[in-house]
Structures are given as structure tokens and as C-alpha cells.
Design a protein around this motif. Structure first.
Motif, PDB file in Angstrom:
ATOM      1  N   GLY A  85       0.802  -1.216   0.000  1.00  0.00           N
ATOM      2  CA  GLY A  85       0.000   0.000   0.000  1.00  0.00           C
ATOM      3  C   GLY A  85       0.835   1.266   0.000  1.00  0.00           C
ATOM      4  N   MET A  86       2.125   1.128  -0.208  1.00  0.00           N
ATOM      5  CA  MET A  86       3.025   2.278  -0.244  1.00  0.00           C
ATOM      6  C   MET A  86       2.656   3.218  -1.388  1.00  0.00           C
ATOM      7  N   SER A  87       2.899   4.497  -1.198  1.00  0.00           N
ATOM      8  CA  SER A  87       2.671   5.462  -2.273  1.00  0.00           C
ATOM      9  C   SER A  87       3.791   6.489  -2.264  1.00  0.00           C
ATOM     10  N   ASP A  88       3.834   7.311  -3.314  1.00  0.00           N
ATOM     11  CA  ASP A  88       4.885   8.318  -3.379  1.00  0.00           C
ATOM     12  C   ASP A  88       4.607   9.476  -2.430  1.00  0.00           C
ATOM     13  N   GLN A  89       3.465   9.412  -1.724  1.00  0.00           N
ATOM     14  CA  GLN A  89       3.195  10.393  -0.684  1.00  0.00           C
ATOM     15  C   GLN A  89       3.912  10.025   0.617  1.00  0.00           C
ATOM     16  N   ASP A  90       4.340   8.749   0.692  1.00  0.00           N
ATOM     17  CA  ASP A  90       5.088   8.311   1.865  1.00  0.00           C
ATOM     18  C   ASP A  90       6.540   8.793   1.773  1.00  0.00           C
ATOM     19  N   THR A  91       7.227   8.723   2.882  1.00  0.00           N
ATOM     20  CA  THR A  91       8.656   9.020   2.894  1.00  0.00           C
ATOM     21  C   THR A  91       9.390   7.792   2.386  1.00  0.00           C
ATOM     22  N   LEU A  92       9.849   7.852   1.152  1.00  0.00           N
ATOM     23  CA  LEU A  92      10.456   6.690   0.513  1.00  0.00           C
ATOM     24  C   LEU A  92      11.918   6.543   0.906  1.00  0.00           C
ATOM     25  N   PRO A  93      12.382   5.318   1.091  1.00  0.00           N
ATOM     26  CA  PRO A  93      13.820   5.098   1.280  1.00  0.00           C
ATOM     27  C   PRO A  93      14.581   5.566   0.039  1.00  0.00           C
ATOM     28  N   ASP A  94      15.768   6.090   0.236  1.00  0.00           N
ATOM     29  CA  ASP A  94      16.541   6.639  -0.877  1.00  0.00           C
ATOM     30  C   ASP A  94      16.786   5.609  -1.973  1.00  0.00           C
ATOM     31  N   THR A  95      17.008   4.352  -1.582  1.00  0.00           N
ATOM     32  CA  THR A  95      17.338   3.337  -2.581  1.00  0.00           C
ATOM     33  C   THR A  95      16.136   2.940  -3.427  1.00  0.00           C
ATOM     34  N   LEU A  96      14.936   3.298  -2.977  1.00  0.00           N
ATOM     35  CA  LEU A  96      13.730   2.964  -3.740  1.00  0.00           C
ATOM     36  C   LEU A  96      13.305   4.104  -4.666  1.00  0.00           C
ATOM     37  N   LYS A  97      13.736   5.314  -4.361  1.00  0.00           N
ATOM     38  CA  LYS A  97      13.280   6.487  -5.115  1.00  0.00           C
ATOM     39  C   LYS A  97      13.577   6.412  -6.620  1.00  0.00           C
ATOM     40  N   PRO A  98      14.773   5.964  -7.042  1.00  0.00           N
ATOM     41  CA  PRO A  98      15.067   5.997  -8.489  1.00  0.00           C
ATOM     42  C   PRO A  98      14.203   5.068  -9.330  1.00  0.00           C
ATOM     43  N   ILE A  99      13.618   4.037  -8.721  1.00  0.00           N
ATOM     44  CA  ILE A  99      12.811   3.090  -9.503  1.00  0.00           C
ATOM     45  C   ILE A  99      11.325   3.160  -9.168  1.00  0.00           C
ATOM     46  N   PHE A 100      10.950   4.034  -8.225  1.00  0.00           N
ATOM     47  CA  PHE A 100       9.566   4.015  -7.751  1.00  0.00           C
ATOM     48  C   PHE A 100       8.576   4.397  -8.851  1.00  0.00           C
ATOM     49  N   HIS A 101       8.974   5.295  -9.748  1.00  0.00           N
ATOM     50  CA  HIS A 101       8.068   5.680 -10.835  1.00  0.00           C
ATOM     51  C   HIS A 101       7.749   4.488 -11.739  1.00  0.00           C
ATOM     52  N   MET A 102       8.716   3.574 -11.890  1.00  0.00           N
ATOM     53  CA  MET A 102       8.471   2.375 -12.703  1.00  0.00           C
ATOM     54  C   MET A 102       7.610   1.368 -11.954  1.00  0.00           C
ATOM     55  N   ILE A 103       7.822   1.249 -10.648  1.00  0.00           N
ATOM     56  CA  ILE A 103       6.978   0.360  -9.857  1.00  0.00           C
ATOM     57  C   ILE A 103       5.520   0.818  -9.945  1.00  0.00           C
TER      58      ILE A 103
END
Length: 217
Positions: A102-120
Motif C-alpha cells: 500500500g506504499m505510495s509516493d506520498q510516503d517518505t520513501l527510502p533513498d534506494t527505492l526512489k530511483p525506480i519508484f516511478h516504474m513500480i
């Protein structure tokens, strides 16, 4: 390296992996370390433990058992895809993280997840619309514009085909196979040509099984 075997052996592999799910990551690291340096092995180990730190919602499976699927997707990426990229490897491991947490980009994302989160986000299916043809055409149209997302989607669907028989609904199974023929096979032909015959054989096998008869492939 992960070399795909016959369909029955691959199904048996998946049962065995659930018996000792914590060992699956060791197999992945064995594959990964043959190609990459020690620093990247450490980076991937930390990334995997980050994924395990999230709260997952997948009925019937704990997080170690569920991770058997993305680990297989990542191992298939190493074995069957050229031009290895670390971000695609991470995407393979994390491709379902939004749907299961249920994670979203409104959450505080870990740095290592940020570069690929748009693709997820783009890979995450809207389950309420998943069998709507217009939705699927738009969904795959977006994915097809990215080699990275296309590769992960093909590998994800390929792995899921080995377990399709566990779905009790004949209608859902046929919809799933039709989706793969219409949308996933074209991606495979473009981005993962080594796997086209494997997917074709899985489609044939699953259709035969639905019709009441199958033979080993």
C-alpha cells in the motif's frame, strides 16, 4: 545460474522453495556475485533487507515465502537478459511492493527505492480494472515504451505462468492466457527474445491443461 527446466520440474521447484524460503536469497546472491563486484553484492543485500522490512499483505504467505517470486524474476533477469542493469535488477525484486504494502509516493520513501519508484507505480495493476481491455491496452502501451519495465513485466508473467493451474477459475485462467498472447508476447519478442519459445510452450501447456489434457514440455 537459473536455467529453466521442464514445466513439471519448475512447478516442483516452486513447491520446494516454499519449504525453505529463506534459502532463496542465497541462490540469488550466488548468481549475482558471479557477475558483479563485492560492493554491489552488499548493496543488493541491503536492498533485499529493506524490502523485507515492509509490512506485506499476501494471504497464505509470509514475506520470506512471497519473496520467492521476485527473487525468481531477478534470477531470470540475470540468466536470460543481456545488458545487465542494476536498476532493472532492483525493479525485478521490488516490482510488486506497492500492491503488497500500500506504499505510495506520498510516503517518505527510502533513498534506494526512489530511483525506480516511478516504474513500480506504472507496473502496478489496478485490480478493479485488470480485465478491462481499454485499461490493459493503455497499461501495456505505457510499459512498452520502456525497455526496463517491459523486461520485468515479461519475466513476472513468465514466472506466474508456472503457477496458473492453482487458480480455480477457468475464466480467469483463459483471460490471463489471452492477455499474455496479446500483450506480453510482443514485449518478449522485442525485449527478451530468448524467452519467446518458453512462453509459447507455457501457453500451449496451460491451454491443454484447461481443456483436460496436457503433456510434458
Amino acid at each position: 545460474m537459473y536455467v529453466l527446466e521442464t514445466i513439471e520440474r519448475e512447478r516442483a521447484r516452486r513447491v520446494k522453495e516454499l519449504e525453505s524460503p529463506k534459502e532463496n536469497f542465497s541462490l540469488l546472491i550466488d548468481d549475482f556475485s558471479k557477475l558483479r563486484n563485492e560492493n554491489e553484492v552488499k548493496e543488493i543485500t541491503e536492498f533485499y533487507h529493506l524490502l523485507l522490512s515492509f509490512e506485506y499483505s499476501h494471504p497464505g504467505l509470509n514475506k520470506f515465502a512471497y519473496m520467492a517470486h521476485p527473487i525468481r524474476v531477478a534470477r531470470l533477469y540475470i540468466s536470460y537478459c543481456d545488458n545487465f542493469r542494476l536498476d532493472v535488477f532492483k525493479l525485478a525484486l521490488a516490482h510488486n511492493v506497492i500492491e503488497l504494502t500500500g506504499m505510495s509516493d506520498q510516503d517518505t520513501l527510502p533513498d534506494t527505492l526512489k530511483p525506480i519508484f516511478h516504474m513500480i507505480k506504472k507496473l502496478t495493476v489496478d485490480r478493479a480494472s485488470q480485465w478491462d481491455l481499454d485499461y490493459k491496452q493503455n497499461y501495456y502501451g505505457i510499459i512498452s515504451r520502456s525497455e526496463k519495465m517491459s523486461v520485468v513485466k515479461v519475466l513476472d508473467k513468465l514466472d506466474n505462468l508456472y503457477g496458473l493451474s492453482s487458480n480455480p477459475s477457468k475464466e480467469i485462467k483463459l483471460l490471463y492466457l489471452n492477455e499474455i498472447e496479446k500483450f506480453v508476447l510482443p514485449l518478449a519478442k522485442t525485449f527478451t527474445p530468448k524467452l519467446v519459445d518458453v512462453i509459447d510452450n507455457l501457453l500451449i501447456f496451460n491451454r491443454q491443461e484447461i481443456d483436460g489434457g496436457s503433456h510434458e514440455i
